[in-house]
Write a protein that holds these residues in place. Structure first.
Motif, PDB file in Angstrom:
ATOM      1  N   GLU A   1    -161.855  78.554 -33.669  1.00 38.39           N
ATOM      2  CA  GLU A   1    -161.815  80.093 -33.717  1.00 38.39           C
ATOM      3  C   GLU A   1    -162.024  80.383 -34.797  1.00 38.39           C
ATOM      4  O   GLU A   1    -162.451  79.700 -36.138  1.00 38.39           O
ATOM      5  N   HIS A   2    -163.071  81.640 -35.084  1.00 37.66           N
ATOM      6  CA  HIS A   2    -163.505  82.208 -36.587  1.00 37.66           C
ATOM      7  C   HIS A   2    -161.973  82.410 -36.952  1.00 37.66           C
ATOM      8  O   HIS A   2    -161.453  83.679 -35.906  1.00 37.66           O
ATOM      9  N   PRO A   3    -162.349  83.023 -38.427  1.00 36.07           N
ATOM     10  CA  PRO A   3    -160.854  83.030 -39.405  1.00 36.07           C
ATOM     11  C   PRO A   3    -160.309  84.735 -38.465  1.00 36.07           C
ATOM     12  O   PRO A   3    -159.567  84.840 -38.488  1.00 36.07           O
ATOM     13  N   VAL A   4    -161.969  85.463 -38.344  1.00 37.75           N
ATOM     14  CA  VAL A   4    -161.370  86.589 -38.161  1.00 37.75           C
ATOM     15  C   VAL A   4    -161.021  86.764 -37.030  1.00 37.75           C
ATOM     16  O   VAL A   4    -160.100  87.401 -37.127  1.00 37.75           O
ATOM     17  N   ASP A   5    -161.127  86.210 -35.618  1.00 36.02           N
ATOM     18  CA  ASP A   5    -159.548  85.390 -34.966  1.00 36.02           C
ATOM     19  C   ASP A   5    -158.702  85.708 -34.781  1.00 36.02           C
ATOM     20  O   ASP A   5    -158.008  85.684 -33.928  1.00 36.02           O
ATOM     21  N   ARG A   6    -158.325  84.973 -36.203  1.00 38.83           N
ATOM     22  CA  ARG A   6    -157.076  84.637 -35.939  1.00 38.83           C
ATOM     23  C   ARG A   6    -156.321  85.809 -36.166  1.00 38.83           C
ATOM     24  O   ARG A   6    -154.849  85.957 -35.949  1.00 38.83           O
ATOM     25  N   VAL A   7    -156.817  87.364 -36.571  1.00 41.23           N
ATOM     26  CA  VAL A   7    -155.583  87.977 -37.609  1.00 41.23           C
ATOM     27  C   VAL A   7    -156.045  89.277 -36.296  1.00 41.23           C
ATOM     28  O   VAL A   7    -156.115  90.600 -36.302  1.00 41.23           O
ATOM     29  N   PHE A   8    -157.424  89.040 -35.030  1.00 39.50           N
ATOM     30  CA  PHE A   8    -157.555  89.977 -34.269  1.00 39.50           C
ATOM     31  C   PHE A   8    -156.653  90.970 -34.320  1.00 39.50           C
ATOM     32  O   PHE A   8    -155.346  90.425 -33.267  1.00 39.50           O
ATOM     33  N   GLY A   9    -156.454  91.969 -33.490  1.00 37.76           N
ATOM     34  CA  GLY A   9    -155.431  92.726 -33.708  1.00 37.76           C
ATOM     35  C   GLY A   9    -154.066  92.731 -34.579  1.00 37.76           C
ATOM     36  O   GLY A   9    -153.098  93.819 -33.797  1.00 37.76           O
ATOM     37  N   VAL A  10    -154.209  92.508 -35.762  1.00 35.24           N
ATOM     38  CA  VAL A  10    -153.066  92.748 -36.659  1.00 35.24           C
ATOM     39  C   VAL A  10    -153.336  94.645 -36.668  1.00 35.24           C
ATOM     40  O   VAL A  10    -151.671  94.687 -36.746  1.00 35.24           O
ATOM     41  N   LEU A  11    -154.086  94.991 -36.846  1.00 39.12           N
ATOM     42  CA  LEU A  11    -154.097  97.000 -36.889  1.00 39.12           C
ATOM     43  C   LEU A  11    -153.659  97.090 -35.741  1.00 39.12           C
ATOM     44  O   LEU A  11    -152.857  98.333 -35.966  1.00 39.12           O
ATOM     45  N   GLY A  12    -154.096  96.547 -34.636  1.00 40.09           N
ATOM     46  CA  GLY A  12    -152.847  97.276 -33.102  1.00 40.09           C
ATOM     47  C   GLY A  12    -153.360  98.361 -32.668  1.00 40.09           C
ATOM     48  O   GLY A  12    -154.650  98.714 -33.529  1.00 40.09           O
TER      49      GLY A  12
ATOM     50  N   PRO B   1    -160.282 103.178 -31.371  1.00 44.19           N
ATOM     51  CA  PRO B   1    -161.777 102.890 -32.149  1.00 44.19           C
ATOM     52  C   PRO B   1    -161.923 102.280 -33.382  1.00 44.19           C
ATOM     53  O   PRO B   1    -161.186 103.374 -34.721  1.00 44.19           O
ATOM     54  N   VAL B   2    -162.815 101.255 -34.056  1.00 43.54           N
ATOM     55  CA  VAL B   2    -162.313 101.588 -35.791  1.00 43.54           C
ATOM     56  C   VAL B   2    -162.675 102.007 -36.323  1.00 43.54           C
ATOM     57  O   VAL B   2    -162.398 102.563 -37.611  1.00 43.54           O
ATOM     58  N   ASP B   3    -163.521 103.488 -36.208  1.00 40.62           N
ATOM     59  CA  ASP B   3    -163.976 104.768 -36.877  1.00 40.62           C
ATOM     60  C   ASP B   3    -163.285 105.176 -36.981  1.00 40.62           C
ATOM     61  O   ASP B   3    -163.433 106.057 -37.947  1.00 40.62           O
ATOM     62  N   GLU B   4    -162.177 105.204 -35.948  1.00 41.51           N
ATOM     63  CA  GLU B   4    -161.163 106.290 -36.483  1.00 41.51           C
ATOM     64  C   GLU B   4    -160.052 105.187 -37.422  1.00 41.51           C
ATOM     65  O   GLU B   4    -159.152 106.419 -38.060  1.00 41.51           O
ATOM     66  N   LEU B   5    -159.572 103.960 -37.290  1.00 38.22           N
ATOM     67  CA  LEU B   5    -159.168 103.801 -37.661  1.00 38.22           C
ATOM     68  C   LEU B   5    -159.094 103.482 -39.602  1.00 38.22           C
ATOM     69  O   LEU B   5    -158.895 104.340 -40.738  1.00 38.22           O
ATOM     70  N   ILE B   6    -160.782 103.159 -39.737  1.00 31.10           N
ATOM     71  CA  ILE B   6    -161.201 103.525 -41.329  1.00 31.10           C
ATOM     72  C   ILE B   6    -161.181 104.961 -41.928  1.00 31.10           C
ATOM     73  O   ILE B   6    -160.917 105.211 -42.646  1.00 31.10           O
ATOM     74  N   ASP B   7    -161.511 106.247 -41.035  1.00 33.77           N
ATOM     75  CA  ASP B   7    -161.560 106.845 -41.409  1.00 33.77           C
ATOM     76  C   ASP B   7    -159.668 107.292 -41.618  1.00 33.77           C
ATOM     77  O   ASP B   7    -159.155 108.401 -42.624  1.00 33.77           O
TER      78      ASP B   7
ATOM     79  N   GLY C   1    -159.997 108.162 -45.364  1.00 34.98           N
ATOM     80  CA  GLY C   1    -159.856 109.881 -45.235  1.00 34.98           C
ATOM     81  C   GLY C   1    -160.995 109.772 -44.370  1.00 34.98           C
ATOM     82  O   GLY C   1    -162.285 109.082 -43.831  1.00 34.98           O
ATOM     83  N   GLU C   2    -161.446 111.491 -43.980  1.00 34.72           N
ATOM     84  CA  GLU C   2    -162.339 111.936 -43.155  1.00 34.72           C
ATOM     85  C   GLU C   2    -163.831 111.085 -43.914  1.00 34.72           C
ATOM     86  O   GLU C   2    -163.964 111.566 -45.167  1.00 34.72           O
ATOM     87  N   ARG C   3    -164.961 111.333 -42.997  1.00 32.99           N
ATOM     88  CA  ARG C   3    -166.551 110.673 -43.507  1.00 32.99           C
ATOM     89  C   ARG C   3    -166.900 112.589 -44.078  1.00 32.99           C
ATOM     90  O   ARG C   3    -166.615 113.552 -43.294  1.00 32.99           O
ATOM     91  N   PRO C   4    -167.664 112.518 -45.164  1.00 35.06           N
ATOM     92  CA  PRO C   4    -168.087 113.505 -45.143  1.00 35.06           C
ATOM     93  C   PRO C   4    -169.559 114.139 -44.190  1.00 35.06           C
ATOM     94  O   PRO C   4    -169.642 113.213 -43.191  1.00 35.06           O
ATOM     95  N   VAL C   5    -169.263 115.501 -43.974  1.00 36.30           N
ATOM     96  CA  VAL C   5    -170.567 115.670 -43.189  1.00 36.30           C
ATOM     97  C   VAL C   5    -171.837 115.663 -43.457  1.00 36.30           C
ATOM     98  O   VAL C   5    -172.025 116.452 -44.626  1.00 36.30           O
ATOM     99  N   GLY C   6    -172.982 115.355 -43.015  1.00 38.11           N
ATOM    100  CA  GLY C   6    -174.145 115.476 -43.107  1.00 38.11           C
ATOM    101  C   GLY C   6    -174.745 116.889 -42.887  1.00 38.11           C
ATOM    102  O   GLY C   6    -174.163 117.530 -42.069  1.00 38.11           O
ATOM    103  N   ASP C   7    -176.026 116.693 -43.493  1.00 47.74           N
ATOM    104  CA  ASP C   7    -176.287 118.430 -43.592  1.00 47.74           C
ATOM    105  C   ASP C   7    -176.666 118.228 -41.966  1.00 47.74           C
ATOM    106  O   ASP C   7    -178.075 117.737 -41.782  1.00 47.74           O
TER     107      ASP C   7
END
Length: 77
Positions: free
Chosen positions: A46-57, A61-67, A71-77
């Motif tokens: 297994e890849h090292p990332v696979d060992r921690v997959f799901g740790v964030l619970g 969606p990943v975008d929601e976790l990153i936000d 913090g919120e992403r800037p809104v473009g023009d």
């Protein structure tokens, strides 16, 4: 020194198990080299990332976790 059982099983001495980090379920492989057998501990497939997959619970969606983390992403023009 050990011996092979009628089922082809062997017992590895505790010193060898400790030195190689072998625990129940550890996969090993045997290689034949010039009339000798070599036991090798298999490296995890297994890849090292696979060992921690799901740790964030959660099943968000990943975008929601990153936000949430950045913090919120800037809104473009």
């Amino acid at each position: 020194m050990g011996k092979v059982s009628s089922k082809g099983q062997i017992t590895l001495p505790v010193e060898i198990r400790r030195a190689l980090g072998l625990s129940p379920g550890t996969r090993v492989r045997f290689e034949l080299t010039q009339g000798a057998a070599v036991l090798r501990k298999e490296s995890p497939a297994e890849h090292p990332v696979d060992r921690v997959f799901g740790v964030l619970g959660g099943n968000r969606p990943v975008d929601e976790l990153i936000d949430e983390l950045r913090g919120e992403r800037p809104v473009g023009d």
